[in-house]
Design a protein around this motif. Structure first.
Motif, PDB file in Angstrom:
ATOM      1  N   SER A 220       0.833  -1.399   0.032  1.00  0.00           N
ATOM      2  CA  SER A 220      -0.027   0.044   0.070  1.00  0.00           C
ATOM      3  C   SER A 220       0.830   1.106  -0.010  1.00  0.00           C
ATOM      4  N   VAL A 221       1.911   1.099   0.252  1.00  0.00           N
ATOM      5  CA  VAL A 221       2.819   2.418   0.302  1.00  0.00           C
ATOM      6  C   VAL A 221       3.332   2.976  -0.908  1.00  0.00           C
TER       7      VAL A 221
ATOM      8  N   PRO B 165       1.170   8.401   0.101  1.00  0.00           N
ATOM      9  CA  PRO B 165       0.160   7.433   0.246  1.00  0.00           C
ATOM     10  C   PRO B 165      -1.182   8.003   0.058  1.00  0.00           C
ATOM     11  N   VAL B 166      -2.045   7.026  -0.074  1.00  0.00           N
ATOM     12  CA  VAL B 166      -3.527   7.395  -0.354  1.00  0.00           C
ATOM     13  C   VAL B 166      -4.480   7.030   0.766  1.00  0.00           C
TER      14      VAL B 166
ATOM     15  N   THR C 278       1.025   4.918   7.891  1.00  0.00           N
ATOM     16  CA  THR C 278       1.723   4.263   8.941  1.00  0.00           C
ATOM     17  C   THR C 278       2.557   3.141   8.585  1.00  0.00           C
ATOM     18  N   LYS C 279       2.618   2.362   7.533  1.00  0.00           N
ATOM     19  CA  LYS C 279       3.385   1.589   7.391  1.00  0.00           C
ATOM     20  C   LYS C 279       4.507   2.158   6.460  1.00  0.00           C
ATOM     21  N   LYS C 280       4.445   3.190   6.014  1.00  0.00           N
ATOM     22  CA  LYS C 280       5.856   4.148   5.628  1.00  0.00           C
ATOM     23  C   LYS C 280       6.420   4.788   6.722  1.00  0.00           C
ATOM     24  N   ALA C 281       5.795   5.040   7.639  1.00  0.00           N
ATOM     25  CA  ALA C 281       6.208   5.542   9.132  1.00  0.00           C
ATOM     26  C   ALA C 281       7.033   4.559   9.727  1.00  0.00           C
TER      27      ALA C 281
ATOM     28  N   GLY D 284      12.629  -4.846   6.364  1.00  0.00           N
ATOM     29  CA  GLY D 284      11.028  -4.459   6.028  1.00  0.00           C
ATOM     30  C   GLY D 284      10.463  -5.179   4.875  1.00  0.00           C
ATOM     31  N   LEU D 285       9.358  -5.898   5.161  1.00  0.00           N
ATOM     32  CA  LEU D 285       8.646  -6.620   4.008  1.00  0.00           C
ATOM     33  C   LEU D 285       7.292  -6.061   3.562  1.00  0.00           C
ATOM     34  N   ARG D 286       7.436  -5.630   2.305  1.00  0.00           N
ATOM     35  CA  ARG D 286       6.186  -5.092   1.624  1.00  0.00           C
ATOM     36  C   ARG D 286       5.372  -6.221   1.091  1.00  0.00           C
TER      37      ARG D 286
END
Length: 332
Positions: A131-132, A150-151, A157-160, A178-180
Motif C-alpha cells: 500500500s505504500v 500514500p492514499v 503508518t506503514k511508511k512511517a 522490512g517486507l512489503r
C-alpha cells in the motif's frame, strides 16, 4: 533459538509460526485477539498450532501498544529474532478508525523497536505493505522508488514504520528487514479480504461488490510463497557493511517486496472463484472506493537476487485451495 512473532494468531503470523515450529524452533507468539474480524478464526488458528508436534509455542495474549505489559510478558524469554507482523490491517477501515492505526501501527511498532534495542536482538523483521506505493504509475513497483504519497492512513503508518526502523538501524546497528507484502491469500486467510467475501457471497447466492467496474489488478501472492520468503529473510539477516541495501539504506536495513510478480485482473480472479465454487457470481459494479489503488505489481528482483526467492503458486492453483479450505472450515 527463540523467535518472537507478533500477530501470531493472524493470517501470516499463524502460517509463519507453524513453519517455524515445523523446523523445530521455539516461538513466543503475541496477539491481542482484537475483534477487527471474528476472533473465532484467530482462536481456530491457535488451536491449529496446538496440533503441531515439533518445536514449541508459548502464546501471550496482550496489546503490544501497551509497553509495560509487553516488557513484563517478555521478561522470561530471550528472543534472538523478532518478526513483527502484528498491526491494525485494512485500507478502508483506516478511513473511519484512524486512531486505531496510530496506536497499533506507530506506538506498537516503536514498542517492538525498543524491545529489539534493549534485548540486543540479532535481527528485527517487520511487515510493511504494498500500500505504500499508492497510485504510482511506474510499474512494477520497486523498493527503490519513492513512496511519499500514500492514499490511505494505513499506508502512511506503514511508511512511517519503515522510517522509524531506518532510524533504529542507523543509531543502534540493529539488522532490520522490512517486507512489503502484496495481496496475500490462501487457507486461513482474513474475512475482510475480497477473496473471502467473494467466496462466501458466491456460495450463498448473494451479489458481490466489484469496484471500479472490475478494472483493477492485484499481485495476488499465495501464503506458502510469502512464508518461503520470510523464512529466507530470517535465515539471512542483512550485514552491517556500509554497502547500499535494497531500499537505499547504508545502515543494516533493507526493504524487500514479497509478491508474485504477476498482477491479475480482478475479473479473472472472480472467474477462478466461480469455477472453484461451481456457480456464477452476481456482480454489482461500483466506482472506485476512497483509499483504494488501481493496481499492485511487485518487482521482486531484490529478494530474488539476494535470497533466491521464487514464487511458484498462481491463482489458478491457490484460489481453489482457498475455496476448498473455506468450505471445510465453514461447512459450506
Amino acid at each position: 533459538m527463540t523467535i518472537l512473532v507478533t500477530g501470531a494468531a493472524g493470517f501470516i503470523g499463524h502460517a509463519l509460526t507453524r513453519a517455524l515450529m515445523q523446523r523445530g524452533q521455539h516461538v513466543v507468539g503475541i496477539d491481542n485477539l482484537n475483534p477487527y474480524y471474528d476472533p473465532a478464526l484467530k482462536h481456530a488458528r491457535l488451536a491449529n498450532l496446538a496440533t503441531i508436534q515439533e518445536g514449541r509455542f508459548d502464546f501471550v495474549e496482550l496489546d503490544f501498544a501497551d509497553h509495560e505489559p509487553l516488557e513484563a510478558a517478555l521478561a522470561p524469554h530471550d528472543p534472538s529474532t523478532i518478526v513483527h507482523l502484528g498491526a491494525q490491517a485494512g485500507v478502508r477501515y483506516s478511513i473511519d478508525n484512524p486512531r486505531a492505526y496510530v496506536q497499533s501501527n506507530l506506538v506498537g511498532h516503536l514498542n517492538l523497536l525498543e524491545v529489539a534495542r534493549n534485548r540486543q536482538v540479532k535481527q528485527f523483521v517487520y511487515a510493511s505493505s504494498s500500500s505504500v506505493y499508492g497510485n504510482s504509475d511506474t510499474v512494477p513497483f520497486s523498493v527503490d522508488h519513492r513512496v511519499d504519497h500514500p492514499v490511505s492512513l494505513y499506508a502512511a503508518t506503514k511508511k512511517a514504520d519503515e522510517l522509524m526502523s531506518e532510524t533504529y538501524a542507523h543509531l543502534y546497528r540493529i539488522p532490520m528487514t522490512g517486507l512489503r507484502f502484496f495481496t496475500v491469500y490462501g487457507p486461513w486467510g482474513r474475512p475482510d479480504m475480497a477473496l473471502w467475501k467473494f467466496t462466501r457471497a458466491i456460495l450463498q447466492g448473494q451479489p458481490i461488490d466489484v469496484y471500479n467496474h472490475g478494472d483493477m489488478r492485484r499481485d495476488f501472492t499465495y501464503i506458502d510463497d510469502i512464508i518461503a520468503g520470510v523464512l529466507a529473510v530470517i535465515d539471512h539477516p542483512p550485514t552491517d557493511d556500509g554497502a547500499m541495501k535494497p531500499g537505499g539504506s547504508i545502515s543494516p536495513h533493507r526493504i524487500y517486496n514479497i509478491g508474485n510478480n504477476q498482477p491479475e485482473p480482478l475479473g479473472r480472479m472472480i472467474d477462478v472463484i466461480e469455477a472453484a465454487c461451481g456457480r456464477p457470481a452476481i456482480r454489482n459494479m461500483l466506482p472506485m472506493q476512497p483509499g483504494d489503488v488501481y493496481q499492485t505489481y511487485a518487482d521482486i528482483s531484490a529478494i530474488q537476487g539476494e535470497l533466491g526467492y521464487a514464487p511458484t503458486t498462481g491463482i489458478g492453483i491457490g484460489i481453489p485451495r482457498f475455496v476448498d479450505w473455506y468450505r471445510s472450515y465453514t461447512g459450506s
